[in-house]
Design a protein around this motif. Structure first.
Motif, mmCIF file in Angstrom:
data_model
loop_
_atom_site.group_PDB
_atom_site.id
_atom_site.type_symbol
_atom_site.label_atom_id
_atom_site.label_comp_id
_atom_site.label_asym_id
_atom_site.label_seq_id
_atom_site.Cartn_x
_atom_site.Cartn_y
_atom_site.Cartn_z
ATOM 1 N N ASP A 100 -1.840 -9.200 -1.239
ATOM 2 C CA ASP A 100 -1.598 -9.058 -2.682
ATOM 3 C C ASP A 100 -0.145 -8.699 -2.946
ATOM 4 O O ASP A 100 0.455 -9.170 -3.918
ATOM 5 C CB ASP A 100 -2.504 -7.962 -3.257
ATOM 6 C CG ASP A 100 -3.967 -8.330 -3.183
ATOM 7 O OD1 ASP A 100 -4.352 -9.362 -3.756
ATOM 8 O OD2 ASP A 100 -4.730 -7.588 -2.530
ATOM 9 N N ILE A 101 0.405 -7.834 -2.108
ATOM 10 C CA ILE A 101 1.804 -7.435 -2.209
ATOM 11 C C ILE A 101 2.379 -7.368 -0.797
ATOM 12 O O ILE A 101 1.636 -7.219 0.179
ATOM 13 C CB ILE A 101 1.980 -6.064 -2.902
ATOM 14 C CG1 ILE A 101 1.236 -4.961 -2.138
ATOM 15 C CG2 ILE A 101 1.526 -6.131 -4.351
ATOM 16 C CD1 ILE A 101 1.500 -3.559 -2.680
ATOM 17 N N VAL A 102 3.687 -7.495 -0.707
ATOM 18 C CA VAL A 102 4.369 -7.389 0.576
ATOM 19 C C VAL A 102 5.503 -6.385 0.431
ATOM 20 O O VAL A 102 6.261 -6.434 -0.550
ATOM 21 C CB VAL A 102 4.925 -8.747 1.046
ATOM 22 C CG1 VAL A 102 5.771 -8.588 2.311
ATOM 23 C CG2 VAL A 102 3.774 -9.724 1.314
ATOM 24 N N VAL A 103 5.624 -5.479 1.408
ATOM 25 C CA VAL A 103 6.700 -4.497 1.417
ATOM 26 C C VAL A 103 7.449 -4.600 2.739
ATOM 27 O O VAL A 103 6.899 -5.049 3.748
ATOM 28 C CB VAL A 103 6.178 -3.060 1.225
ATOM 29 C CG1 VAL A 103 5.515 -2.917 -0.139
ATOM 30 C CG2 VAL A 103 5.212 -2.666 2.335
ATOM 31 N N ARG A 104 8.700 -4.182 2.724
ATOM 32 C CA ARG A 104 9.475 -4.119 3.963
ATOM 33 C C ARG A 104 9.146 -2.865 4.762
ATOM 34 O O ARG A 104 9.174 -2.865 5.985
ATOM 35 C CB ARG A 104 10.971 -4.129 3.642
ATOM 36 C CG ARG A 104 11.488 -5.431 3.090
ATOM 37 C CD ARG A 104 11.589 -6.472 4.168
ATOM 38 N NE ARG A 104 12.252 -7.675 3.680
ATOM 39 C CZ ARG A 104 12.376 -8.787 4.364
ATOM 40 N NH1 ARG A 104 11.887 -8.849 5.598
ATOM 41 N NH2 ARG A 104 12.982 -9.834 3.860
ATOM 42 N N ASP A 105 8.849 -1.791 4.035
ATOM 43 C CA ASP A 105 8.566 -0.496 4.655
ATOM 44 C C ASP A 105 7.561 0.212 3.770
ATOM 45 O O ASP A 105 7.618 0.116 2.539
ATOM 46 C CB ASP A 105 9.858 0.327 4.775
ATOM 47 C CG ASP A 105 9.656 1.595 5.562
ATOM 48 O OD1 ASP A 105 9.173 2.581 4.970
ATOM 49 O OD2 ASP A 105 9.956 1.610 6.762
ATOM 50 N N LEU A 106 6.632 0.945 4.381
ATOM 51 C CA LEU A 106 5.573 1.568 3.594
ATOM 52 C C LEU A 106 6.048 2.749 2.766
ATOM 53 O O LEU A 106 5.320 3.227 1.900
ATOM 54 C CB LEU A 106 4.421 1.979 4.511
ATOM 55 C CG LEU A 106 3.639 0.773 5.053
ATOM 56 C CD1 LEU A 106 2.579 1.221 6.055
ATOM 57 C CD2 LEU A 106 2.994 -0.020 3.933
ATOM 58 N N ALA A 107 7.281 3.201 2.976
ATOM 59 C CA ALA A 107 7.852 4.206 2.086
ATOM 60 C C ALA A 107 7.980 3.673 0.659
ATOM 61 O O ALA A 107 8.095 4.461 -0.295
ATOM 62 C CB ALA A 107 9.212 4.660 2.601
ATOM 63 N N GLU A 108 7.944 2.348 0.489
ATOM 64 C CA GLU A 108 7.993 1.767 -0.837
ATOM 65 C C GLU A 108 6.746 2.092 -1.649
ATOM 66 O O GLU A 108 6.742 1.932 -2.876
ATOM 67 C CB GLU A 108 8.131 0.244 -0.737
ATOM 68 C CG GLU A 108 9.458 -0.218 -0.122
ATOM 69 C CD GLU A 108 9.504 -1.721 0.088
ATOM 70 O OE1 GLU A 108 9.000 -2.460 -0.785
ATOM 71 O OE2 GLU A 108 10.032 -2.160 1.137
ATOM 72 N N LEU A 109 5.692 2.562 -0.984
ATOM 73 C CA LEU A 109 4.440 2.871 -1.661
ATOM 74 C C LEU A 109 4.277 4.352 -1.953
ATOM 75 O O LEU A 109 3.170 4.808 -2.302
ATOM 76 C CB LEU A 109 3.254 2.349 -0.852
ATOM 77 C CG LEU A 109 3.209 0.830 -0.707
ATOM 78 C CD1 LEU A 109 2.029 0.410 0.159
ATOM 79 C CD2 LEU A 109 3.133 0.149 -2.073
ATOM 80 N N VAL A 110 5.349 5.102 -1.804
ATOM 81 C CA VAL A 110 5.349 6.504 -2.240
ATOM 82 C C VAL A 110 6.520 6.698 -3.202
ATOM 83 O O VAL A 110 7.521 5.996 -3.147
ATOM 84 C CB VAL A 110 5.471 7.499 -1.066
ATOM 85 C CG1 VAL A 110 4.224 7.436 -0.194
ATOM 86 C CG2 VAL A 110 6.702 7.245 -0.243
ATOM 87 N N VAL A 111 6.357 7.648 -4.078
ATOM 88 C CA VAL A 111 7.427 8.012 -5.000
ATOM 89 C C VAL A 111 7.633 9.512 -4.902
ATOM 90 O O VAL A 111 6.728 10.264 -4.552
ATOM 91 C CB VAL A 111 7.097 7.616 -6.461
ATOM 92 C CG1 VAL A 111 7.030 6.108 -6.607
ATOM 93 C CG2 VAL A 111 5.785 8.243 -6.916
ATOM 94 N N GLY A 112 8.847 9.927 -5.172
ATOM 95 C CA GLY A 112 9.099 11.366 -5.087
ATOM 96 C C GLY A 112 10.084 11.666 -4.007
ATOM 97 O O GLY A 112 11.132 11.126 -3.905
ATOM 98 N N GLY A 113 9.780 12.383 -3.038
ATOM 99 C CA GLY A 113 10.707 12.989 -2.082
ATOM 100 C C GLY A 113 11.769 12.100 -1.495
ATOM 101 O O GLY A 113 11.751 10.897 -1.602
#
Length: 257
Positions: A241-254
């Motif tokens: 459904d979606i593609v990311v380079r790194d899974l940090a793209e799926l968190v927000v904040g720190g």
């Protein structure tokens, strides 16, 4: 040299794409740990030796194993036997059970040797996401066609971040079909107590994202770490459904670690 995971912080939260998800299943090699490169190198040594000893009649099929394209196309996400059979068949080489088992056994020997010598690390971005899921109370499973998954996660220092592990040994014991069939992922969410329609799968293999799609998962996340290639587009075509380079793209904040 193995690096331990970074210390945990509490300021990461989940990106909107994951906020309705009630469980997440992570593939291991190439998603949680950087072991895909070790697998690919072991496959290359085993396949190239076999190609030299048994060259295909067609000269175009004699080219060495490519650690990106051939790995992704034929072996990534599959059991050793399925991967060996797929590559040998693609090159027009004898893919009898005896030959397949011999090549797979050599790959296994090489992989175990390199794992002992060099170890593996967990991807920092994946660790960030898994910890954010844990803080949000979202159950997490690790899944892999490899029998080495538990050892890999333990060596990388992240085994305790997952509630469930379904590896190649369990798949064989239960008679689970290999990817692109969804059996491995469905067993993982069953153990987490969540239906596939409310869960996500995170995968870097074409066969893996296809398995997630076939399993009816609410969200299939493709991970494309191969910059400068068409891997992301291929993951989307196979079911992500979606593609990311790194899974940090799926968190927000720190701040990134």
């Amino acid at each position: 040299m193995h690096r331990p995971p970074a210390p945990e912080t509490s300021d990461d939260t989940l990106a909107p794409a994951l906020r309705d998800v009630r469980a997440v299943v992570f593939d291991t090699d190439g998603v949680i740990t950087d072991s895909a490169r070790v697998h690919a190198a072991a496959w290359k040594t085993a396949f190239d030796a076999h190609l030299r000893a048994h060259p295909p009649e067609d000269p175009d099929r004699r080219r060495p194993f490519d650690v990106r394209d051939d790995y992704l196309r034929h072996v990534d996400g599959k059991s050793r036997l399925d991967g060996a059979a797929a590559f040998l068949a693609a090159r027009g080489i004898d893919a009898s059970d005896e030959t397949v088992r011999a090549v797979a056994a050599e790959k296994e020997r090489l992989f175990a040797e390199r794992l002992r010598e060099h170890g593996v690390d967990a991807y920092p971005g994946t660790v960030r996401l898994v910890r954010a899921l844990r803080r949000a109370g979202v159950p997490r499973a690790a899944a892999s066609a490899s029998r080495h998954a538990g050892e890999l996660l333990s060596r990388a220092g992240v085994l305790d971040l997952f509630d469930v592990l379904v590896d190649g040994g369990e798949a064989a014991r239960l008679g689970l079909a290999g990817k692109p069939e969804p059996d491995l992922f469905l067993e993982a969410v069953r153990r987490l107590g969540v239906g596939a329609g409310r869960a996500a799968v995170v995968e870097d293999a074409l066969a893996g994202v296809e398995a997630g799609r076939r399993g009816g998962f609410a969200l299939v996340v493709g991970v494309d770490r191969a910059a400068g290639t068409d891997t992301g587009a291929r993951l989307l075509r196979h079911g992500a459904d979606i593609v990311v380079r790194d899974l940090a793209e799926l968190v927000v904040g720190g701040a990134p670690k």
